[in-house]
Design an enzyme around this catalytic site. Structure first.
Site, PDB file in Angstrom:
ATOM      1  N   CYS A 169      -3.235  -8.647   7.919  1.00 21.34           N
ATOM      2  CA  CYS A 169      -3.229  -8.598   6.609  1.00 21.34           C
ATOM      3  C   CYS A 169      -5.168  -8.594   5.686  1.00 21.34           C
ATOM      4  O   CYS A 169      -6.014  -8.952   6.752  1.00 21.34           O
ATOM      5  CB  CYS A 169      -3.557 -10.396   6.193  1.00 21.34           C
ATOM      6  SG  CYS A 169      -1.619 -10.153   4.823  1.00 21.34           S
ATOM      7  N   CYS A 199      -7.566 -10.640   8.194  1.00 17.54           N
ATOM      8  CA  CYS A 199      -8.067 -10.761   9.246  1.00 17.54           C
ATOM      9  C   CYS A 199      -9.361  -9.377   9.263  1.00 17.54           C
ATOM     10  O   CYS A 199      -9.854 -10.196   9.914  1.00 17.54           O
ATOM     11  CB  CYS A 199      -7.008 -10.087  10.208  1.00 17.54           C
ATOM     12  SG  CYS A 199      -5.142 -10.167   9.815  1.00 17.54           S
ATOM     13  N   ASP A 243     -29.404  20.921 -14.126  1.00 19.86           N
ATOM     14  CA  ASP A 243     -30.013  22.038 -13.231  1.00 19.86           C
ATOM     15  C   ASP A 243     -29.706  23.201 -12.854  1.00 19.86           C
ATOM     16  O   ASP A 243     -28.823  23.190 -13.449  1.00 19.86           O
ATOM     17  CB  ASP A 243     -30.567  21.669 -11.747  1.00 19.86           C
ATOM     18  CG  ASP A 243     -31.269  22.711 -11.512  1.00 19.86           C
ATOM     19  OD1 ASP A 243     -32.323  22.577 -11.136  1.00 19.86           O
ATOM     20  OD2 ASP A 243     -30.706  23.342  -9.758  1.00 19.86           O
TER      21      ASP A 243
END
Ligand code: ATP
Length: 749
Positions: free
Chosen positions: A21, A24, A443
């Site tokens: 999970c 953990c 640019d």
């Protein structure tokens, strides 16, 4: 985005096993961070830990720490190296074991639930058969949860597994008590559901169907989750596995097949038609077309010949090529792409960090609520069965596994899909930045235009020759990387002498000593500064070139201006359509360039941009972006050059062209491998979709927990239904993320 290691630090990646999970992951993270000077990020979805530790730290220490926390860790196989073995050997196995556990549990649980729910199946003493069938499920089926809960207990922590384990054991324990010491085992029928509060001795009820059902549902949730996680990671693995496995090296005219690892920089290797290019390099002989679609999503093969760069893993679609290796192993573009994607997937969005923190304090609170509701119902005189139902349901419903999966799975799938399309997303922050963007600053050279400049004209005053001016300028420009410089060098008539004391003046030009002459090439202002003003005829030539939308540069040495070189490049074929699509998305395009106003307007008009900011020095590019931001605009900046890097980093969202410089790519949030402007739109769309998937996931996972907890505490939810709903929410989140796989760019792929 994973943080870069400083020189005094080493970065260690660990593969972690045994996490069930998101909490953990939190625990391991906390444990590792307790070590001196260590910063760790643990990702539940990728099952990896990214650790920055003081230089010289032994990986074994880190592995030990993870193991002390109750999980397994090992160093991962190098990317591109043993990737075939890794997923087959390691990742499949736990899923297979989980599948076996799930199937057996399903087979045992179905009759238990059926008997509990269908009165016709309740023969005398059916409860004892129920117990026989449910026991292996509760003990062995739920073993992963019990084991994890036990490991947690030993370390004084509690995670989602603790909730499941306590919930299942409480339901099971109660049933045993009711069967052996209560009234449940002797009567023919009991009412298993407690939607209605029964005012009778609770020991007539058993919850075996709930204990087995919850286990099976959660196992199913975990199994589908594991499977989806593997599928989601497959895109990245597929990308890393694209690389060639061996190369045909050419030594002294003899071709030898060697494994890819044996290839070194400078080696020449042969690529036959249909073969993959072994590694990044420069073509030294042959002509062909190269298909780079696997990296860029670009379908049309690109023509290459001697002098052109080629990228490893692309496919030679035409003739035989001889290539000199320029980058091998971890330095190649493919390896770099892999790292970028992996880093991105390891990152955590702000929202997810919050979710992680919440789930960290959530578990103890939930246990408290469960105990509290048990006490409350018992205290108000309700039967023990009812109080227990409420407590167990609270434990089960609260498991916010879906919460932990919300961000990582969406990131995994979104960035994986991006990688397939040539869109590299640097991390969750990048996604957050795409949200508000309303202005796109582009640019000019190399972004809107091809960036491949060609020399159009040379103007010299009386007394100078075209060839000499060009040759001297080229000698100086040979040291520069600028597109203008490359155009001059390419057009120079003959090899020219070396340059000393070379200096580039960003945004203005270059200076140096060629054959004893102090030469300046660049904007006229640079020559003015060096006291080499342009004579009238050169000024006229300069103005005329500018009016034609071209880029003139001046050349001077030894105190006098010697000529004007005119260069220009072309608009990329896709730029016009890309700008239109940006507008469709509600974004305002602005061109920002160091080039002269006329050249800039000329290009802008061709692609449909009406706002132009020209003649800006590299440092002013940052100011221009800041200005727009100060006006309340959220700015995306698209660029490719070193001079764009600062602006890319300043912008709310930096987008680099993959064909551009490393500095630009490093500074950007998103990189477009193909350098095709139309991908900008897809990149923004995919990022936005990934972000909204994360948000939807988090919302549903949260909403579900928040809404269901009071219901459970009130005793209105059966534990088994709570288990099913919880598993479904995880499956919902994961499948919602998987939908990102179907993201399609608008056209062209
Ligand atoms: N190596 C060079 N040789 C000659 N002129 C140069 C060189 N570098 C810069 N310049 C001059 O400075 C100007 C601005 O250069 P800069 O690199 O800032 O922008 P650019 O790359 O041409 O355009 P963009 O900003 O759109 O990428 C050029 O137009 C040119 O006049």
């Amino acid at each position: 985005m994973a943080t870069e290691a400083r020189p005094s630090e080493t970065a260690v990646d660990l593969a972690i096993e045994g996490m069930t999970c998101a909490s953990c992951a939190n625990r391991i993270e906390r444990k590792l961070n307790k070590l001196d000077g260590v910063t760790a990020t643990v990702n539940f979805a990728t099952e990896k830990a990214h650790v920055l530790a003081p230089a010289g730290t032994d990986a074994a220490v880190l592995i030990d720490t993870v193991e002390q926390a109750g999980y397994a860790a090992h160093l991962p196989a190098p990317p591109g190296g043993d990737t075939e073995d890794e997923p087959a050997g390691r990742t499949h196995e736990p899923t297979d074991a989980l599948r076996r556990r799930l199937l057996i549990s399903v087979a045992l649980t179905v009759p238990v639930i059926a008997m509990a729910m269908v009165p016709a199946l309740q023969f005398d003493y059916w409860q004892w058969l129920s117990l026989t069938l449910a026991s292996p499920v509760v003990v062995w089926g739920a073993l992963p949860f019990h084991r994890a809960a036990w490991a947690n207990l030993k370390h004084g922590t509690a995670t989602m597994d603790t909730l499941v384990s306590i919930g299942v054991l409480a339901a099971f324990g109660w049933s045993i008590y009711a069967l052996f010491w209560g009234a449940a085992g002797v009567t023919g029928m009991t009412h298993p559901f407690t939607f209605t509060i029964e005012r009778m001795d609770g020991t007539a009820n058993i919850y075996l169907e709930a204990a087995a059902g919850v286990t099976t549902f959660i196992l199913a949730g975990r199994y589908f989750e594991a499977r989806s996680k593997r599928q989601a990671g497959a895109a990245l693995r597929a990308l890393l596995e694209l690389g060639a496995k061996d190369a045909t090296v050419l030594r002294d005219g003899v071709e030898t097949l060697v494994p890819i690892d044996a290839l070194t920089v400078g080696d020449e290797f042969v690529v036959r038609p249909g073969e993959k290019v072994a590694t990044d390099g420069i073509v030294v002989a042959g002509r062909s077309a190269v298909d780079a679609s696997m990296l860029t999503g670009e379908a049309t093969p690109v023509e290459v010949r001697a002098g052109d760069p080629v990228t490893g893993a692309t496919v030679n679609a035409g003739g035989r090529l001889v290539v000199r290796a320029t980058r091998v192993g971890a330095d190649t573009r493919l390896a770099r792409i892999g790292r970028l994607v992996e880093d991105a997937q390891a990152g955590k969005a702000k929202a997810q960090r919050l979710a992680d923190r919440i789930s960290g304090v959530f578990v103890p609170i939930v246990i408290a609520i469960a105990v509290g509701s048990l006490g409350f119902w018992l205290g108000t005189g309700q039967p023990a069965s009812m109080a227990l139902t409420a407590a167990v349901s609270v434990l089960i419903i609260a498991c916010p596994c879906a919460l932990g999966l919300a961000t990582p799975t969406a990131l995994l799938v979104g960035t994986g899909r991006g990688a397939q399309l040539g869109i590299l997303i640097k991390g969750p922050e990048a996604l957050e930045h795409t949200r508000a963007v309303d202005t796109v600053v582009l640019d000019k050279t190399g972004t809107v235009t091809t960036g491949v400049m060609t020399l159009q004209a040379v103007h010299v005053p009386p007394g100078e020759t075209d060839d000499e001016v060009l040759a001297v300028a080229a000698a100086l420009e040979a040291a520069s990387e600028h597109p203008i410089a490359r155009a001059v060098v390419r057009a120079a008539p003959a090899p020219v002498g070396a340059v000393d004391d070379f200096a580039a003046v960003p945004g203005l030009g270059v200076r140096g000593v060629v054959g004893g002459r102090a030469v300046t090439v660049g904007r006229p202002s640079l020559l003015d500064e060096a006291a080499m003003p342009l004579p009238d005829e050169l000024r006229a030539a300069l103005a005329e070139a500018q009016h034609r939308g071209q880029t003139p540069i001046a050349v001077g040495w030894d105190g006098a201006a010697r000529g004007v070189l005119v260069v220009s490049d072309e608009v990329k074929p896709t730029s016009c359509e890309a700008i239109a699509r940006l507008r469709d998305l509600g974004l305002r395009p602005i061109m920002l360039t160091g080039d002269n106003e006329h050249a800039a307007r000329f290009v802008a008009a061709q692609v449909g941009i009406d706002e132009v900011i020209a003649d800006v020095l590299p440092a002013q590019k940052v100011d221009a972006v800041r200005h727009l931001q100060a006006d309340g605009r959220a700015v995306a900046m698209v660029g490719d050059g070193v001079n764009d890097a600062a602006a890319l980093a300043t912008a709310d969202l930096g987008i680099a062209m993959g064909t551009g410089t490393d500095a630009a790519i490093e500074a950007a949030d998103l990189t477009l491998v193909s350098g095709d402007l139309s991908t900008v739109v897809d990149a923004i769309k995919l990022s936005r979709r990934t972000l909204s998937t994360i948000k939807a996931n988090l919302f549903w996972a949260f909403a579900y927990n928040v809404a269901a907890l009071p219901l459970a505490a009130a005793g209105l939810l059966n534990p088994m239904l709570a288990g099913a709903a919880m598993a479904l929410s995880s499956v919902f989140v994961v499948s919602n993320s998987l939908r990102l796989r179907s993201f399609r760019p608008q056209k062209g792929y």
